[in-house]
Design an enzyme around this catalytic site. Sequence first.
Site, short mmCIF file in Angstrom:
data_model
loop_
_atom_site.label_atom_id
_atom_site.label_comp_id
_atom_site.label_asym_id
_atom_site.label_seq_id
_atom_site.Cartn_x
_atom_site.Cartn_y
_atom_site.Cartn_z
N GLU A 49 0.72 -1.43 0.07
CA GLU A 49 -0.20 -0.24 0.33
C GLU A 49 1.02 1.41 -0.16
O GLU A 49 2.31 1.39 0.85
CB GLU A 49 -0.97 0.03 1.37
CG GLU A 49 -1.81 -0.84 1.40
CD GLU A 49 -2.71 -0.83 2.89
OE1 GLU A 49 -3.10 0.57 3.29
OE2 GLU A 49 -3.76 -2.45 2.62
N ASP A 175 13.63 10.39 -3.53
CA ASP A 175 12.65 9.84 -2.05
C ASP A 175 13.39 8.10 -2.98
O ASP A 175 12.91 7.09 -2.14
CB ASP A 175 11.56 9.18 -2.48
CG ASP A 175 10.78 9.34 -1.44
OD1 ASP A 175 11.34 8.96 -0.45
OD2 ASP A 175 8.98 8.55 -1.44
#
EC number: 2.7.11.1
Length: 865
Positions: A49, A175
């Site tokens: 998720e 990231d």
Amino acid sequence: MSYTNKRHTYYGGFTNDLSDTFQYPQRTDEQRRKHVTFGPYILGSTLGEGEFGKVKLGWPKNFSNSSNSTFDFPKQVAIKLIKRDSISNDYRKEVKIYREINALKHLSHPNIVKLEEVLQNSRYIGIVLEYACGGEFYKYIQKKRRLKEMNACRLFSQLISGVHYIHSKGLVHRDLKLENLLLDKNENLVITDFGFVNEFCSRNELMKTSCGSPCYAAPELVISAEPYEARKADIWSCGVILYAILAGYLPWDDDPNNPEGSDIGRLYNYINSTPLKFPDYILPIPRDLLRRMLVSDPKKRINLKQIKKHEWLKPHSSFLSITPDEWDKLNNTQSVFRLAKPRRRYGSRPQSSCSTSSLGSRSDKRDSLVIDSTLITFPAPPQESQNHIITRPASIASDQRLSPIRRSNRHNRSNSAASVALQAVVNADREYVLSHEQSLSPVQNIRQTTGNMTASLSPPPAISPGDIIIETTPIKRNTISGSSIVPSLEEESSTTMQTSKIQPNNMASSQNHQYNKNKTQNSLQSAKNFYRTSSSSHTKPRPTSYHPGSYTTPPYNSNTLSIYEINEKAKSSASSQTLNQRDTSPFDSTPYLALDTCITSSSSIESSPKLITHGQFSVAKPSVDLQSVSGDLIKYKRDADVVTRIYDEKYKQKRKSLRYSGIFSDISCDTVTEESDELRPPESPLQQHEGQESIDKAKTEDTSEKGSKSSNIAKATAQKHVNNHLERSLNEAESTKKRFSFLSLYSYDTSKSSLYSSMDSKRKPSPPSQRRPKKDDSYQTNSKNHYITASNMQTSHQVSKDLPAPTMVQNKCTLETKKAVRSNRSSIMVSEVNKASVDNKAAQSPEHSTAKRVLGFFKRRSMKI
């Protein structure tokens, strides 16, 4: 004794029905539809998720094991499902999604996740990625606690190679962390999650957005609010990842005041104030690399080039030496080979039914729009027709012009006419080469048609009132009609342009472009002596540029365009060009390059100021055979309101005798219906006197002292040979029966000629058998409109053929003298012609009665047909 087989079923019972043995229950369509699907994929378990939604495992929903192999499974994919409602109200989230998609479309590296395709329906956006079955790299380290140096060096070299490839494309990840690194089935590193990807410029790569995960983000992103260098931030993140690989935990996690690292401010203050510490099992060489990478000051931080050359990564220097361009070439080569090889049905990723490369579910219907990452659309280049010499005006789109479907409101061009035109272009080029070898002095003859042109007919759909037609010589084949440009045959040569403006007229189909090969040899003599050169100050149209409506005709300037010249001999035998714009005339159709056939073999340029050789093309010329039209020479003074017509009775007689004597029996041309002299108003002595004065005045202006002598000799010689030629023509006509073409039924419309004055409304109409059915209901005649038509061009050739050589030389000198003396002068089309100047040459003709008899004789013969 008979024996009955009793087969046991899977539930332990037995039966005598052999049809039920080893038969497994078949799944119905309803049972198949119980699976959750997205596009052509069946959705499986949740892989993870993220910020925008879940990542599901997927495979093709129409899979069937058609091969003999038991372990042949379809390629699995990871589908990142994003709810459209979650991003509809937040444009920042939507920007991040499309940034990731666009970035992955441009990245092709073995250590970067591959984008398969993008699907979307009314509820979800699905980013289909390759499935890394090795799982998350973070869990892999947790399971191993820490990696051995050899394996860590291999994986870190793959990370550096992927990051360097990303930076080479002008992108930064921003990231990088263990959670965004995956492993494939061979335990190779795969970089994923490009949600924070951004572009940078080599001149200014500083960014302001603070992003990334705690402990992985560079200190300059957290502590300072100033712009930062994004590539150095990625290097910091790579250093943190390397430390976690070798140590098994994150650096600077030993703060007793912040053991969990939940206080971000305290964490980065501790990072800036505390030197980096290493466990004992990390060797000095990797420690040196980490100390250079994990530096708080980005200016002192090592870059990727220095990292690749570090001592610790030398075992993988060959892998790190592969440049980004080489990775692109390798990927393109693999793509080509992969497309060329016959693939198994499910040996590769499943395709969407809406994709152009879909294989998985072409027969399935689904409500989804596919955005294939491999489809990069480029605008199609403007198509140019190389089969048309003159294209349609700019109001018609290129797709309509090239359409094979004929439309009713478009001009229909016959294939034979196009073939003749294309062949004649080649012939014209060949004739120019032959004429260029003769090394004759070029004569500059440009005729400019200006003035008012009045039309009584409705405008045709193919020609607008503002269309400009520019005629070019065979020296350079650039022809512009409206906004269409013909590619030049000889780019280096000069250009001569003749401009004339087309007025609205009714359009009709072009008539019978007959190309007679027998006339080619005769016209070669004329082509050798005909040259046109352009003025140096005139701007030549670009042969390769094309823009609708971008070209305009320059205003008339005597210094820009050379003056239309004529000598004295040409006044008695010259022919003038026409734009006879009447209903159903071939020139009223869409402009095209008409073939000019000259049947005589005269080689004198002085015989006609508008001599047009065989094979030349021009949109400014009438598209009818020039032997079947006639007219008179118009002399126009720039500042005067009265237009004087030079009327040559001898030339008229000769023209008619040639027309009706059957000379053109080998050419498919139209029979000309011409008004007789009885229909013309009688001339008064005053009119004849005024006409004579206008001619004398023109002679004084057009010639110098040297030119007047040669022109008088030429005039006398021309009259003598015209008389001899008339006698031969009459004798031939009496002994020869009337010859005509089957196209004479169209002669009323296609070759109607002569000068129409205000008395034309009282003229007797032609017989109905000679009239052509009219295609347009808007055809109306106007007695006040006058048309100037072209005379037979071969007449001037015939006269010049009989002239002696000394006279031709003198006339050539006269023409050159006039070229330096003449001022503004042009031949124009006018709406009204002064009646006083009509037939002013009749008083000078001693054979006036003979001409009437000859005309009446042939008039009666033509009426018998």
